[in-house]
Design a protein around this motif. Structure first.
Motif, PDB file in Angstrom:
ATOM      1  N   GLY A  29       0.835  -1.182   0.000  1.00 39.92           N
ATOM      2  CA  GLY A  29       0.000   0.000   0.000  1.00 39.92           C
ATOM      3  C   GLY A  29       0.873   1.236   0.000  1.00 39.92           C
ATOM      4  N   GLY A  30       0.327   2.337  -0.405  1.00 46.25           N
ATOM      5  CA  GLY A  30       1.046   3.598  -0.376  1.00 46.25           C
ATOM      6  C   GLY A  30       2.133   3.665  -1.431  1.00 46.25           C
ATOM      7  N   ALA A  31       3.054   4.604  -1.205  1.00 42.85           N
ATOM      8  CA  ALA A  31       4.126   4.828  -2.166  1.00 42.85           C
ATOM      9  C   ALA A  31       5.105   3.673  -2.138  1.00 42.85           C
ATOM     10  CB  ALA A  31       4.852   6.123  -1.832  1.00 42.85           C
ATOM     11  N   GLY A  32       5.728   3.438  -3.239  1.00 42.72           N
ATOM     12  CA  GLY A  32       6.752   2.400  -3.310  1.00 42.72           C
ATOM     13  C   GLY A  32       6.600   1.573  -4.558  1.00 42.72           C
ATOM     14  N   ALA A  33       7.583   0.762  -4.769  1.00 40.38           N
ATOM     15  CA  ALA A  33       7.596  -0.114  -5.936  1.00 40.38           C
ATOM     16  C   ALA A  33       6.874  -1.407  -5.605  1.00 40.38           C
ATOM     17  CB  ALA A  33       9.039  -0.399  -6.340  1.00 40.38           C
ATOM     18  N   GLY A  34       6.155  -1.947  -6.579  1.00 41.54           N
ATOM     19  CA  GLY A  34       5.547  -3.262  -6.428  1.00 41.54           C
ATOM     20  C   GLY A  34       6.522  -4.321  -6.900  1.00 41.54           C
ATOM     21  N   VAL A  35       6.477  -5.498  -6.306  1.00 39.21           N
ATOM     22  CA  VAL A  35       7.365  -6.597  -6.667  1.00 39.21           C
ATOM     23  C   VAL A  35       6.514  -7.805  -7.014  1.00 39.21           C
ATOM     24  CG1 VAL A  35       9.127  -8.193  -5.792  1.00 39.21           C
ATOM     25  CG2 VAL A  35       9.272  -5.759  -5.262  1.00 39.21           C
ATOM     26  N   ARG A  36       6.887  -8.493  -8.090  1.00 42.85           N
ATOM     27  CA  ARG A  36       6.200  -9.714  -8.509  1.00 42.85           C
ATOM     28  C   ARG A  36       7.192 -10.668  -9.136  1.00 42.85           C
ATOM     29  NH1 ARG A  36       6.106  -9.709 -13.921  1.00 42.85           N
ATOM     30  NH2 ARG A  36       5.994  -7.731 -15.016  1.00 42.85           N
ATOM     31  N   ARG A  37       6.775 -11.923  -9.304  1.00 44.43           N
ATOM     32  CA  ARG A  37       7.630 -12.914  -9.974  1.00 44.43           C
ATOM     33  C   ARG A  37       7.893 -12.463 -11.405  1.00 44.43           C
ATOM     34  NH1 ARG A  37       7.973 -18.159  -7.330  1.00 44.43           N
ATOM     35  NH2 ARG A  37       9.138 -18.857  -9.112  1.00 44.43           N
ATOM     36  N   ARG A  38       9.111 -12.709 -11.839  1.00 44.46           N
ATOM     37  CA  ARG A  38       9.492 -12.388 -13.213  1.00 44.46           C
ATOM     38  C   ARG A  38       8.859 -13.386 -14.167  1.00 44.46           C
ATOM     39  NH1 ARG A  38      15.501 -13.369 -14.886  1.00 44.46           N
ATOM     40  NH2 ARG A  38      14.615 -15.307 -15.624  1.00 44.46           N
ATOM     41  N   ARG A  39       8.417 -12.888 -15.306  1.00 44.17           N
ATOM     42  CA  ARG A  39       7.893 -13.724 -16.390  1.00 44.17           C
ATOM     43  C   ARG A  39       8.861 -13.654 -17.564  1.00 44.17           C
ATOM     44  NH1 ARG A  39       2.807 -10.889 -14.581  1.00 44.17           N
ATOM     45  NH2 ARG A  39       3.355  -9.244 -16.038  1.00 44.17           N
ATOM     46  N   ALA A  40       8.807 -14.644 -18.422  1.00 46.13           N
ATOM     47  CA  ALA A  40       9.694 -14.663 -19.598  1.00 46.13           C
ATOM     48  C   ALA A  40       9.524 -13.393 -20.428  1.00 46.13           C
ATOM     49  CB  ALA A  40       9.426 -15.904 -20.438  1.00 46.13           C
ATOM     50  N   ALA A  41       8.314 -12.888 -20.521  1.00 47.86           N
ATOM     51  CA  ALA A  41       8.053 -11.692 -21.316  1.00 47.86           C
ATOM     52  C   ALA A  41       8.700 -10.436 -20.725  1.00 47.86           C
ATOM     53  CB  ALA A  41       6.540 -11.482 -21.448  1.00 47.86           C
ATOM     54  N   ASP A  42       9.173 -10.508 -19.481  1.00 39.25           N
ATOM     55  CA  ASP A  42       9.800  -9.358 -18.822  1.00 39.25           C
ATOM     56  C   ASP A  42      11.265  -9.171 -19.191  1.00 39.25           C
ATOM     57  OD1 ASP A  42       7.464  -8.814 -17.306  1.00 39.25           O
ATOM     58  OD2 ASP A  42       8.122 -10.179 -15.706  1.00 39.25           O
ATOM     59  N   LEU A  43      11.887 -10.183 -19.785  1.00 31.87           N
ATOM     60  CA  LEU A  43      13.351 -10.144 -19.942  1.00 31.87           C
ATOM     61  C   LEU A  43      13.857  -8.947 -20.740  1.00 31.87           C
ATOM     62  CD1 LEU A  43      14.384 -13.879 -20.180  1.00 31.87           C
ATOM     63  CD2 LEU A  43      15.101 -12.203 -18.474  1.00 31.87           C
ATOM     64  N   ALA A  44      13.189  -8.572 -21.817  1.00 27.44           N
ATOM     65  CA  ALA A  44      13.658  -7.423 -22.608  1.00 27.44           C
ATOM     66  C   ALA A  44      13.637  -6.153 -21.761  1.00 27.44           C
ATOM     67  CB  ALA A  44      12.816  -7.250 -23.865  1.00 27.44           C
ATOM     68  N   ASP A  45      12.586  -5.961 -20.971  1.00 25.81           N
ATOM     69  CA  ASP A  45      12.513  -4.788 -20.102  1.00 25.81           C
ATOM     70  C   ASP A  45      13.538  -4.876 -18.973  1.00 25.81           C
ATOM     71  OD1 ASP A  45      10.502  -3.539 -21.578  1.00 25.81           O
ATOM     72  OD2 ASP A  45       8.930  -4.594 -20.478  1.00 25.81           O
ATOM     73  N   CYS A  46      13.810  -6.080 -18.475  1.00 21.23           N
ATOM     74  CA  CYS A  46      14.847  -6.264 -17.450  1.00 21.23           C
ATOM     75  C   CYS A  46      16.211  -5.869 -18.000  1.00 21.23           C
ATOM     76  CB  CYS A  46      14.874  -7.717 -16.973  1.00 21.23           C
ATOM     77  SG  CYS A  46      13.464  -8.207 -15.982  1.00 21.23           S
ATOM     78  N   VAL A  47      16.480  -6.237 -19.247  1.00 21.39           N
ATOM     79  CA  VAL A  47      17.760  -5.886 -19.872  1.00 21.39           C
ATOM     80  C   VAL A  47      17.863  -4.370 -20.049  1.00 21.39           C
ATOM     81  CG1 VAL A  47      19.134  -6.085 -21.989  1.00 21.39           C
ATOM     82  CG2 VAL A  47      18.116  -8.130 -20.957  1.00 21.39           C
ATOM     83  N   ARG A  48      16.755  -3.707 -20.435  1.00 22.82           N
ATOM     84  CA  ARG A  48      16.781  -2.242 -20.578  1.00 22.82           C
ATOM     85  C   ARG A  48      17.114  -1.577 -19.229  1.00 22.82           C
ATOM     86  NH1 ARG A  48      13.333  -3.151 -24.817  1.00 22.82           N
ATOM     87  NH2 ARG A  48      11.386  -3.438 -23.672  1.00 22.82           N
ATOM     88  N   ALA A  49      16.478  -2.042 -18.162  1.00 19.76           N
ATOM     89  CA  ALA A  49      16.769  -1.471 -16.838  1.00 19.76           C
ATOM     90  C   ALA A  49      18.213  -1.765 -16.432  1.00 19.76           C
ATOM     91  CB  ALA A  49      15.790  -2.020 -15.806  1.00 19.76           C
ATOM     92  N   LEU A  50      18.682  -2.976 -16.720  1.00 19.74           N
ATOM     93  CA  LEU A  50      20.062  -3.344 -16.413  1.00 19.74           C
ATOM     94  C   LEU A  50      21.040  -2.444 -17.164  1.00 19.74           C
ATOM     95  CD1 LEU A  50      22.009  -5.288 -14.959  1.00 19.74           C
ATOM     96  CD2 LEU A  50      21.848  -6.775 -16.968  1.00 19.74           C
ATOM     97  N   SER A  51      20.731  -2.120 -18.402  1.00 14.49           N
ATOM     98  CA  SER A  51      21.584  -1.232 -19.184  1.00 14.49           C
ATOM     99  C   SER A  51      21.675   0.149 -18.539  1.00 14.49           C
ATOM    100  CB  SER A  51      21.039  -1.121 -20.615  1.00 14.49           C
ATOM    101  OG  SER A  51      21.833  -0.235 -21.373  1.00 14.49           O
ATOM    102  N   ASP A  52      20.546   0.650 -18.019  1.00 14.91           N
ATOM    103  CA  ASP A  52      20.561   1.939 -17.312  1.00 14.91           C
ATOM    104  C   ASP A  52      21.454   1.870 -16.077  1.00 14.91           C
ATOM    105  OD1 ASP A  52      18.763   2.932 -19.169  1.00 14.91           O
ATOM    106  OD2 ASP A  52      17.011   2.741 -17.850  1.00 14.91           O
ATOM    107  N   VAL A  53      21.355   0.757 -15.340  1.00 18.28           N
ATOM    108  CA  VAL A  53      22.166   0.574 -14.139  1.00 18.28           C
ATOM    109  C   VAL A  53      23.644   0.491 -14.514  1.00 18.28           C
ATOM    110  CG1 VAL A  53      22.681  -1.019 -12.243  1.00 18.28           C
ATOM    111  CG2 VAL A  53      20.299  -0.474 -12.813  1.00 18.28           C
ATOM    112  N   HIS A  54      23.947  -0.258 -15.565  1.00 18.57           N
ATOM    113  CA  HIS A  54      25.343  -0.393 -16.003  1.00 18.57           C
ATOM    114  C   HIS A  54      25.919   0.973 -16.390  1.00 18.57           C
ATOM    115  CE1 HIS A  54      28.908  -2.312 -17.604  1.00 18.57           C
ATOM    116  NE2 HIS A  54      28.730  -1.650 -18.735  1.00 18.57           N
ATOM    117  N   SER A  55      25.129   1.763 -17.103  1.00 24.65           N
ATOM    118  CA  SER A  55      25.595   3.094 -17.526  1.00 24.65           C
ATOM    119  C   SER A  55      25.852   4.012 -16.349  1.00 24.65           C
ATOM    120  CB  SER A  55      24.569   3.744 -18.454  1.00 24.65           C
ATOM    121  OG  SER A  55      24.473   3.028 -19.657  1.00 24.65           O
TER     122      SER A  55
END
Length: 190
Positions: free
Chosen positions: A19-45
């Motif tokens: 509830g309230g402010a914050g990030a939600g967390v859920r199990r990763r799905r196969a369809a999430d991998l491309a978005d996970c890589v995009r976020a990882l690229s931001d972190v790497h940079s």
């Protein structure tokens, strides 16, 4: 009691909504991998994590021995990731935990591939990702451990702030031939 119920619901559903402010967390799905890589690229940079950019980042996020993975969502986008992996050769944290506790290293599971995109930081995404992985490990009867490269000070500060127990430091030799110092931790006791 509510905390135990919440953990049981997280393990059963793979989802932690808060509830309230914050990030939600859920199990990763196969369809999430491309978005996970995009976020990882931001972190790497911004942070240099991972230290060596993998040739196949989606495969790096799905290593051998992966038991489960979770994503953090912030502002409708994948903003973070964590995985839970059976320990393998070269993982120093299980051995350091074993030496400290007398427990068998195979009773551990390694938390890894944890990151939060810069734009989503400050909303407890990292802590929530860790909590999901720890709850799942404990539901499996395993002790969560992790290691972090010595110069990743923000990650070290997070683990210390959350009460993770330092196990010691070790040199780790990577497939590239590079040797790094890692600090190893065990999840706080329940």
């Amino acid at each position: 009691m509510a905390d135990l119920e919440e953990r049981a619901n997280v393990v059963a559903s793979g989802t932690r909504r808060t509830g309230g402010a914050g990030a939600g967390v859920r199990r990763r799905r196969a369809a999430d991998l491309a978005d996970c890589v995009r976020a990882l690229s931001d972190v790497h940079s911004s942070d240099g994590y991972p230290v060596e950019w993998p040739a196949r980042p989606a495969a790096w996020l799905t290593p051998d021995g992966l038991l489960a993975a979770w994503v953090a969502e912030w502002d409708g986008r994948i903003a973070g990731h964590v995985g839970l992996v059976r320990s393998g050769p070269g993982d120093p944290a299980p051995d350091l935990w074993s030496r400290r506790t007398g427990g068998r290293p195979e009773l551990t599971v390694v938390i890894g591939r944890l990151y939060v995109a810069p734009a989503a930081r400050g909303h407890a995404a990292g802590a929530r990702l860790l909590a999901s992985a720890v709850a799942h490990a404990r539901a499996l009867g395993l002790q969560p451990v992790l290691d972090v490269v010595a110069d990743h000070t923000d990650a070290l500060a997070l683990y210390r702030r959350l009460g993770w127990t330092p196990l010691g430091s070790a040199e780790q030799r990577w497939a590239s031939g590079r040797t790094v110092v890692v600090h190893c931790f065990a999840a706080p006791r329940e």
